[in-house]
Design an enzyme around this catalytic site. Structure first.
Site, mmCIF file in Angstrom:
data_model
loop_
_atom_site.group_PDB
_atom_site.id
_atom_site.type_symbol
_atom_site.label_atom_id
_atom_site.label_comp_id
_atom_site.label_asym_id
_atom_site.label_seq_id
_atom_site.Cartn_x
_atom_site.Cartn_y
_atom_site.Cartn_z
ATOM 1 N N TYR A 129 89.868 60.718 30.705
ATOM 2 C CA TYR A 129 89.991 59.489 31.518
ATOM 3 C C TYR A 129 90.739 59.813 32.818
ATOM 4 O O TYR A 129 90.316 59.422 33.912
ATOM 5 C CB TYR A 129 90.709 58.382 30.741
ATOM 6 C CG TYR A 129 90.934 57.146 31.581
ATOM 7 C CD1 TYR A 129 89.857 56.335 31.952
ATOM 8 C CD2 TYR A 129 92.203 56.800 32.045
ATOM 9 C CE1 TYR A 129 90.049 55.208 32.752
ATOM 10 C CE2 TYR A 129 92.405 55.683 32.848
ATOM 11 C CZ TYR A 129 91.325 54.881 33.196
ATOM 12 O OH TYR A 129 91.508 53.775 33.998
ATOM 13 N N VAL B 196 75.933 50.511 35.533
ATOM 14 C CA VAL B 196 76.104 51.449 36.654
ATOM 15 C C VAL B 196 75.775 52.893 36.262
ATOM 16 O O VAL B 196 75.592 53.743 37.128
ATOM 17 C CB VAL B 196 77.530 51.387 37.273
ATOM 18 C CG1 VAL B 196 77.806 50.025 37.891
ATOM 19 C CG2 VAL B 196 78.603 51.781 36.270
HETATM 20 P P1 NDP Z 1 88.001 45.423 31.460
HETATM 21 O O1 NDP Z 1 87.541 46.128 30.222
HETATM 22 O O2 NDP Z 1 88.620 44.087 31.300
HETATM 23 O O3 NDP Z 1 86.805 45.339 32.505
HETATM 24 C C1 NDP Z 1 85.952 46.415 32.733
HETATM 25 C C2 NDP Z 1 84.726 45.947 33.484
HETATM 26 O O4 NDP Z 1 83.881 47.086 33.733
HETATM 27 C C3 NDP Z 1 83.912 44.946 32.692
HETATM 28 O O5 NDP Z 1 83.506 43.907 33.551
HETATM 29 C C4 NDP Z 1 82.713 45.735 32.219
HETATM 30 O O6 NDP Z 1 81.554 44.894 32.164
HETATM 31 C C5 NDP Z 1 82.563 46.736 33.367
HETATM 32 N N1 NDP Z 1 81.787 47.906 32.973
HETATM 33 C C6 NDP Z 1 82.108 48.837 32.050
HETATM 34 N N2 NDP Z 1 81.097 49.715 31.911
HETATM 35 C C7 NDP Z 1 80.125 49.317 32.775
HETATM 36 C C8 NDP Z 1 78.824 49.791 33.079
HETATM 37 N N3 NDP Z 1 78.313 50.877 32.478
HETATM 38 N N4 NDP Z 1 78.098 49.140 34.016
HETATM 39 C C9 NDP Z 1 78.592 48.034 34.628
HETATM 40 N N5 NDP Z 1 79.809 47.528 34.380
HETATM 41 C C10 NDP Z 1 80.552 48.156 33.448
HETATM 42 O O7 NDP Z 1 89.030 46.434 32.152
HETATM 43 P P2 NDP Z 1 89.822 46.367 33.534
HETATM 44 O O8 NDP Z 1 89.566 45.125 34.258
HETATM 45 O O9 NDP Z 1 91.215 46.741 33.219
HETATM 46 O O10 NDP Z 1 89.165 47.609 34.281
HETATM 47 C C11 NDP Z 1 88.627 47.548 35.581
HETATM 48 C C12 NDP Z 1 88.897 48.855 36.303
HETATM 49 O O11 NDP Z 1 90.287 49.002 36.461
HETATM 50 C C13 NDP Z 1 88.413 50.104 35.577
HETATM 51 O O12 NDP Z 1 87.860 50.987 36.515
HETATM 52 C C14 NDP Z 1 89.691 50.682 34.985
HETATM 53 O O13 NDP Z 1 89.601 52.072 34.797
HETATM 54 C C15 NDP Z 1 90.660 50.309 36.077
HETATM 55 N N6 NDP Z 1 92.066 50.298 35.719
HETATM 56 C C16 NDP Z 1 92.516 49.521 34.693
HETATM 57 C C17 NDP Z 1 93.860 49.513 34.380
HETATM 58 C C18 NDP Z 1 94.403 48.737 33.241
HETATM 59 O O14 NDP Z 1 95.531 49.022 32.788
HETATM 60 N N7 NDP Z 1 93.722 47.736 32.734
HETATM 61 C C19 NDP Z 1 94.817 50.283 35.177
HETATM 62 C C20 NDP Z 1 94.221 51.089 36.199
HETATM 63 C C21 NDP Z 1 92.915 51.057 36.477
HETATM 64 P P3 NDP Z 1 80.413 44.933 31.047
HETATM 65 O O15 NDP Z 1 81.046 45.442 29.781
HETATM 66 O O16 NDP Z 1 79.964 43.511 30.973
HETATM 67 O O17 NDP Z 1 79.390 45.833 31.621
HETATM 68 C C1 8X3 Z 2 94.621 52.495 33.191
HETATM 69 C C2 8X3 Z 2 96.085 52.710 33.141
HETATM 70 O O1 8X3 Z 2 97.890 54.234 32.237
HETATM 71 O O2 8X3 Z 2 96.275 53.329 30.652
HETATM 72 O O3 8X3 Z 2 94.023 53.285 34.162
HETATM 73 O O4 8X3 Z 2 95.632 55.055 32.154
HETATM 74 S S1 8X3 Z 2 96.472 53.898 31.998
#
Ligand code: NDP
Ligand code: 8X3
Length: 256
Positions: free
Chosen positions: A156, A64
């Site tokens: 972040y 992306v």
């Molecule tokens: P994961 O690391 O498990 O998943 C992240 C996903 O984002 C992967 O599928 C990865 O795919 C994709 N991604 C990362 N960079 C790119 C890129 N440049 N282009 C396309 N895809 C990309 O983390 P989460 O599932 O936890 O994260 C998902 C979302 O949730 C994020 O936006 C994160 O900030 C948000 N979030 C997460 C929290 C948590 O505690 N886990 C809490 C709050 C929000 P690939 O590497 O194959 O490209």
């Molecule tokens: C992911 C949750 O609290 O690690 O967005 O920032 S936290």
């Protein structure tokens, strides 16, 4: 209730965590899925796991951050897949937990380019079609970090505060169209997020969830599915979702 059976749901970051869980919940509801991420082999595995739902799935290897690639590949979606009904802007990451004055600038670039600019590129490519067709729903995955800043997380947190502002502004810009915008902002969800944040240091990553019960990606996917299946006059605007063991970005109850 809006049925999403046969609707096209486009999920970024579908190769892991929350995105993969959304793929599962939407497949179970009968949606047609476009699954996008950089790791194609992971997407292929997820598509194989979803085979039993018997719903069409289109895979897209997509970074992306790459504006030209986003524009070209979304423009080139096969005609059967071009009319996206629901966009789940989920791709995102954190890198590092360092003080701002000591942090690695490359980590900042990656977070800003992915979480803010990547979300914008995909949105800019897909939302005009929704407006034209008079139907659509954008779900942005923000974070508690967009509401509260914590030490070492300023960049972040800034990217997620930006996502919050973008959701708010997009809702205003789309007022008068039927296109809905929802922001789902989770606290701690156990995914690969912390492994990515700590550059593969699995011990440090698992310590984040030590002696507490975090959210599961499926918890968020269920909520996203609820949001996108509300009747068309209902827009769930913003949701903050925390584990019961979490009270704020910095307050976590651990059992030892
Ligand atoms: P994961 O690391 O498990 O998943 C992240 C996903 O984002 C992967 O599928 C990865 O795919 C994709 N991604 C990362 N960079 C790119 C890129 N440049 N282009 C396309 N895809 C990309 O983390 P989460 O599932 O936890 O994260 C998902 C979302 O949730 C994020 O936006 C994160 O900030 C948000 N979030 C997460 C929290 C948590 O505690 N886990 C809490 C709050 C929000 P690939 O590497 O194959 O490209
Ligand atoms: C992911 C949750 O609290 O690690 O967005 O920032 S936290």
């Amino acid at each position: 209730m809006t049925l999403i059976r046969d609707q096209i749901v486009f999920i970024t970051g579908a190769s892991s965590g929350i995105g993969a869980a959304c793929a599962h919940s939407c497949a179970a509801a009968g949606a047609r899925l476009i699954l996008a991420a950089r790791r194609l082999e992971r997407l292929e595995q997820i598509a194989a796991d979803l085979k039993s739902f018997n719903t069409p799935i289109h895979l897209l290897q997509l970074d992306v951050r790459d504006r030209a690639q986003v524009e070209a590949s979304l423009q080139a979606l096969p005609p059967d897949w071009a009319n996206v009904d629901v966009l789940i802007n989920n791709a995102g990451l954190s890198r590092g937990l360092d003080k701002l004055h000591e942090a690695n600038i490359q980590d900042w670039e990656e977070m800003i380019d992915t979480n803010v600019k990547g979300l914008l590129y995909v949105s800019r490519s897909l939302i005009p079609g929704m407006v034209c067709r008079g139907r659509g729903h954008v779900v942005n995955i923000g974070s508690i970090a967009g509401h509260q800043t914590y030490p070492g997380g300023s960049v972040y947190c800034a990217t997620k505060a930006a996502v919050r502002a973008l959701s708010e502004g997009l809702k205003m810009d789309l007022l008068g169209t039927p296109v809905r915008v929802t922001s789902v902002d989770p606290g701690m969800v156990e995914t690969e997020f912390s492994q990515v944040r700590f550059h593969g240091d699995t011990e440090r990553a698992s310590n984040v969830y030590r002696d507490m019960c975090p959210l599961l990606p499926e918890d968020i996917a269920e909520i996203v599915l609820f949001c996108i299946t509300r009747p068309s006059h209902v827009n769930i605007s913003d949701l903050i979702v925390l584990a019961t063991d979490q009270a704020s970005a910095t307050m976590v109850h651990r059992r030892s």
